[in-house]
Design a protein around this motif. Structure first.
Motif, PDB file in Angstrom:
ATOM      1  N   ILE A 360       0.753  -1.273   0.168  1.00  0.00           N
ATOM      2  CA  ILE A 360      -0.177  -0.057  -0.555  1.00  0.00           C
ATOM      3  C   ILE A 360       0.692   1.287  -0.305  1.00  0.00           C
ATOM      4  N   VAL A 361       1.823   1.122   1.162  1.00  0.00           N
ATOM      5  CA  VAL A 361       2.806   2.522   0.717  1.00  0.00           C
ATOM      6  C   VAL A 361       3.295   2.648   0.024  1.00  0.00           C
ATOM      7  N   ALA A 362       3.955   1.522  -1.379  1.00  0.00           N
ATOM      8  CA  ALA A 362       4.136   2.012  -2.332  1.00  0.00           C
ATOM      9  C   ALA A 362       3.145   2.179  -3.758  1.00  0.00           C
ATOM     10  N   SER A 363       2.791   1.785  -3.449  1.00  0.00           N
ATOM     11  CA  SER A 363       0.988   2.373  -3.867  1.00  0.00           C
ATOM     12  C   SER A 363       0.930   4.202  -3.755  1.00  0.00           C
ATOM     13  N   ARG A 364       0.830   4.331  -3.325  1.00  0.00           N
ATOM     14  CA  ARG A 364       0.859   5.646  -2.569  1.00  0.00           C
ATOM     15  C   ARG A 364       2.129   6.256  -2.906  1.00  0.00           C
ATOM     16  N   LEU A 365       2.772   5.768  -2.715  1.00  0.00           N
ATOM     17  CA  LEU A 365       4.343   6.456  -3.140  1.00  0.00           C
ATOM     18  C   LEU A 365       4.221   6.740  -4.486  1.00  0.00           C
ATOM     19  N   CYS A 366       3.851   5.956  -5.607  1.00  0.00           N
ATOM     20  CA  CYS A 366       3.598   6.021  -6.811  1.00  0.00           C
ATOM     21  C   CYS A 366       2.890   7.243  -7.130  1.00  0.00           C
ATOM     22  N   ALA A 367       2.096   7.040  -6.264  1.00  0.00           N
ATOM     23  CA  ALA A 367       0.435   8.069  -6.802  1.00  0.00           C
ATOM     24  C   ALA A 367       0.941   9.403  -7.234  1.00  0.00           C
ATOM     25  N   THR A 368       1.371   9.889  -5.544  1.00  0.00           N
ATOM     26  CA  THR A 368       2.059  10.799  -5.363  1.00  0.00           C
ATOM     27  C   THR A 368       3.173  11.332  -5.665  1.00  0.00           C
ATOM     28  N   ALA A 369       3.960  10.233  -6.164  1.00  0.00           N
ATOM     29  CA  ALA A 369       5.491  10.583  -7.271  1.00  0.00           C
ATOM     30  C   ALA A 369       4.767  11.372  -8.614  1.00  0.00           C
ATOM     31  N   GLY A 370       3.892  11.062  -9.209  1.00  0.00           N
ATOM     32  CA  GLY A 370       3.740  11.086 -10.611  1.00  0.00           C
ATOM     33  C   GLY A 370       4.712  10.513 -11.714  1.00  0.00           C
ATOM     34  N   THR A 371       5.155  11.663 -12.649  1.00  0.00           N
ATOM     35  CA  THR A 371       5.927  10.765 -13.876  1.00  0.00           C
ATOM     36  C   THR A 371       7.003  12.063 -13.226  1.00  0.00           C
ATOM     37  N   ASN A 372       7.980  11.138 -14.004  1.00  0.00           N
ATOM     38  CA  ASN A 372       9.578  12.535 -13.438  1.00  0.00           C
ATOM     39  C   ASN A 372      10.040  11.837 -11.860  1.00  0.00           C
ATOM     40  N   VAL A 373       9.590  11.172 -11.438  1.00  0.00           N
ATOM     41  CA  VAL A 373      10.054  10.147 -10.181  1.00  0.00           C
ATOM     42  C   VAL A 373      10.107   9.091 -10.210  1.00  0.00           C
ATOM     43  N   LEU A 374      11.516   8.279 -10.052  1.00  0.00           N
ATOM     44  CA  LEU A 374      11.356   7.082  -9.797  1.00  0.00           C
ATOM     45  C   LEU A 374      11.137   6.793  -7.946  1.00  0.00           C
ATOM     46  N   PRO A 375      10.445   5.437  -7.797  1.00  0.00           N
ATOM     47  CA  PRO A 375      10.010   5.164  -6.479  1.00  0.00           C
ATOM     48  C   PRO A 375      10.726   4.240  -6.423  1.00  0.00           C
ATOM     49  N   CYS A 376      11.787   3.397  -5.657  1.00  0.00           N
ATOM     50  CA  CYS A 376      12.480   2.632  -5.113  1.00  0.00           C
ATOM     51  C   CYS A 376      12.427   2.201  -3.757  1.00  0.00           C
ATOM     52  N   ARG A 377      12.479   0.689  -3.600  1.00  0.00           N
ATOM     53  CA  ARG A 377      11.936   0.156  -2.730  1.00  0.00           C
ATOM     54  C   ARG A 377      14.219  -0.439  -1.936  1.00  0.00           C
TER      55      ARG A 377
END
Length: 751
Positions: A360-377
């Motif tokens: 869930i945290v990963a999904s929310r980070l992706c939604a918040t980051a939008g494009t041009n941002v790379l979310p990583c764990r």
């Protein structure tokens, strides 16, 4: 001083000579196709001499030759007597510099051979009866490229096909039936075509692969299996080959798209050859469907670059992006996010609930980051957001705050509502001269200060935070004192046979009995320890203690017991690891087969050449070599082939993650098939439930995880080992829960 020419004999010399007799019988007449292959070899490799040689008991006979008038030579003088000792291409760049050959009459005499390359002729029964070789009177210091070696090997296969067809001629009258007999036995599609691009022969494998029967295909244009967009290129390539001009397809092993009867495209590995018969151009193609191989490689590549639980990019991708940005001098912003309260959820609701929270945290980070941002764990409950080509502190802090707000929203886990918090540290890097790990270091320090300030805080790195770094490095001095005071202790986690749950070994894991903080797991100090000055002496203490304990357990009634010990990167740099291991084994009386050394993929990738040599020396002593946490780094297929690995340890994220029935299961299956093909053992880590154990039994012989026992002191492990020794079936039974076993004093009771 005269050189001694050594006369070598393969181990299967008697059987080899018997096989050779079968192929020598028709050798009194010319074998069709050999001269064409030799001429092609002569042109392809730009050499004056090409030979098909049979190596007999005392002499080698030239079955076919181009550019040399000798029909035979003494075996002990020949290059090919050495080439038949191996199943791959042998290359001699300069025979005058090679002590095996410089005294040979072929080298020192009138022929003055300097360069040699030979591919063994391998019978269907696996005997090398001779070689296809090329020779030159000038040296080639560079030898042959990998593609050229493959090309020569493929030509040798074609020679062997011709020899096999000729051998069959003694029992079959029809030459076409002889060729069909060879082609029909092949798993690959074998197709021949004439100079007008018309199909001449088509084996059953080709029918299965492309969907046309032989009756439908023979006489048709070969272009029918070539996708439309490549047909013009295909036709031009054949015309170039027919005109004697070079083409990258002929004589090489290439991957190209092919077309099925139903219109679908698929990848094939193509080996194309060209020759002339009776003045006519002929083309031969060997095609192998590599769809499954590419899918497996794609799955392994995805697994290497993505977190198995959340699907986010992993540390490997982050490091590659930072390294590229650093090398190009581009600005970046990096935000490191760490969850608050996650451990409580994991402990109270279990790992499955914890995994759902992370997704869930990963999904929310992706939604918040939008494009041009790379979310990583990064691992555990640590996440990173990378913004490339921008170093705006205000933007970074604002994104960090929005990310925390999204994370702190209520989460629904079934009928439960849970909450987690987060802190974030941000760093912005500008300029053209910065090292690739600087953003992570600065963001980590900022996160450290944010967490110290309380829940939900964001801190931007500033230069005044640097002194705080010194207080964190004090751990190193504490480790030295701990070692001197004997505060380190080895715990042992059982490794069991999944067929009957009997204990067959253990992994030795370090614990720190801290005088103030209690028992500390490796996560609290192992990274600092691994880069400290005491890494080597501590690692030797671990190895010696584990081997001594394993030797005692083997002597107490468990003769096949195996101990796994993790290696530090510092041990490879010390330069004496092989002698240290050998000395400890001799000192403790533990046979090499009782020790398995575990290395991570990243440790190997740091210095492949040095570590490669050390691992091969260790493997030669009989010690096992295991890839730890396999699938979480970037272990290519080449690495598995080139390193002396004996076992893959499948990482727990693929075993006990939240998707063991989906992509994780496919990854485990792919790793299992890969290991089976490479003759490697597989053990699954992180097994926590009976269901997971039952599933992993389909892919692995052994398992490890909390279901069978947490890491435990030697005394507790010895109790578990005695119970397992009396009755292996009592360790864990599929129909019984871990709680039941705990109350019965079995393996779980010793956790």
């Amino acid at each position: 001083m005269a050189e001694l020419i050594v006369d070598l004999r393969p181990a299967d010399e008697v059987e080899r000579l018997m096989a050779l007799v079968q192929y020598q019988q028709p050798a009194t007449r010319s074998i069709r196709g050999l001269d064409a292959i030799l001429r092609h070899a002569k042109r392809a490799f730009s050499v004056p001499i090409a030979i098909v040689s049979f190596v007999g008991a005392d002499r080698q006979h030239f079955l076919a030759r181009v550019g040399i008038d000798v029909c035979s030579t003494a075996r002990q003088d020949s290059f090919c007597s050495h080439a038949i000792l191996k199943h791959h291409v042998m290359v001699v760049p300069d025979a005058t510099l090679d002590p095996r050959f410089r005294a040979s009459p072929l080298v020192s005499g009138e022929h003055a051979i300097r360069f040699y390359a030979g591919a063994p002729l391998l019978t269907p029964d696996g005997h090398t009866i001779g070689a296809l070789c090329i020779k030159d009177t000038v040296p080639r210091p560079q030898g042959l490229t990998a593609d050229e070696r493959d090309c020569l090997a493929e030509m040798a296969e074609l020679v062997m096909d011709r020899l096999e067809a000729q051998r069959l001629a003694t029992v079959e009258a029809d030459g076409q039936r002889r060729f069909d007999a060879v082609a029909e036995s092949a798993a690959d599609a074998i197709i021949t075509a004439d100079g007008r691009n018309r199909i001449v022969s088509w084996n059953s494998a080709a029918g299965r692969m492309f969907g046309y029967t032989a009756a439908e295909a023979v006489g048709q244009s070969l272009s029918m299996i070539v996708p439309d967009r490549f047909r013009a290129m295909h036709k031009a390539g054949l015309e170039r080959a027919a005109d004697g001009l070079p083409t990258k397809l002929v004589g090489s092993l290439v991957t190209v798209p092919a077309l099925r009867r139903d219109g679908t495209e698929f990848p094939i590995e193509l080996s194309l050859s060209h020759w002339r018969e009776n003045g006519e151009h002929c083309f031969g193609a060997i095609c192998r469907d590599i769809t499954e191989r590419q899918e497996t490689e794609a799955k392994l590549k995805y697994a290497a670059e993505h977190d198995a639980l959340t699907g986010l990019a992993n540390r490997t991708v982050l490091d590659e992006r930072l390294k590229l940005a650093s090398s190009q001098g581009r600005p970046v912003s990096l935000i490191m996010v760490d969850l608050d309260g996650f451990k409580d959820i994991n402990d109270s609701l279990g790992h499955a609930a914890g995994d759902e929270v992370l997704k869930i945290v990963a999904s929310r980070l992706c939604a918040t980051a939008g494009t041009n941002v790379l979310p990583c764990r990064l691992g555990g409950d640590e996440f990173v957001l990378l913004i490339e080509d921008r170093a705006d502190p205000q933007q970074a802090v604002e994104l960090a705050r929005r990310s925390i707000e999204a994370i702190e929203m209520q989460m629904e886990l079934g009928e439960r509502s849970v909450y987690v918090g987060a802190c974030a540290g941000a760093a912005t890097i500008t300029g053209t001269d910065w090292v690739d790990d600087l953003p992570l270091q600065q963001a980590d320090l900022a996160l450290y200060k944010a967490k110290a300030s309380g829940r939900g805080r964001v801190r931007l790195f500033t230069q005044d935070l640097i002194p705080a770094q010194h207080s964190r490095t004090s751990v190193s001095s504490g480790l030295r004192q701990a070692f001197e005071r004997g505060e380190f202790e080895l715990y042992y986690q059982p490794q069991v046979q999944l067929s009957d749950y009997a204990i067959v070994g253990a992994e030795a894991l370090l614990r720190w009995n801290h005088p103030d903080l209690g028992v500390l797991a490796p996560g609290a100090f192992i990274e600092t320890l691994g880069s400290s000055l005491i890494a080597v002496p501590v690692s030797e203490w671990i190895l010696r203690t584990a081997c001594r304990q394993a030797a005692e357990w083997r002597q107490s009634g468990h003769p096949a017991f195996r101990i796994g010990v993790n290696l530090f990167a510092a041990q490879f740099k010390a330069g004496d690891l092989v002698s240290v291991v050998d000395g400890i084994l001799r000192e403790t009386g533990l046979p090499p087969s009782g020790l398995e050394l575990e290395v991570t993929e990243n440790t190997i990738l740091r210095d492949e050449s040095r570590i490669d040599a050390v691992l091969y020396q260790l493997r030669e002593t009989g010690v096992g070599i295991a890839f730890d946490d396999y699938g979480t780094g970037y272990a290519s297929l080449t690495m598995l082939k080139e390193f002396p690995v004996t076992r893959l340890k499948i990482d727990r994220s693929f075993v006990s993650g939240g998707d063991t029935g989906g992509i994780n299961r496919l990854i485990v299956e792919a790793i299992s098939k890969l290991a089976s093909g490479l003759k490697l053992d597989v053990i699954a880590e992180g097994i926590e439930t009976v269901e997971q154990a039952s599933l992993m039994r389909n892919y692995c012989r052994e398992g490890q995880g909390y279901l069978f026992g947490k890491p435990m002191p030697a005394v507790a492990f010895e109790l578990a080992l005695k119970v397992s020794g009396r009755d292996a079936s009592v360790a864990v039974r599929p129909e019984r829960s871990a709680v039941d076993l705990h109350h019965q004093g079995r393996i779980s009771a010793a956790r």
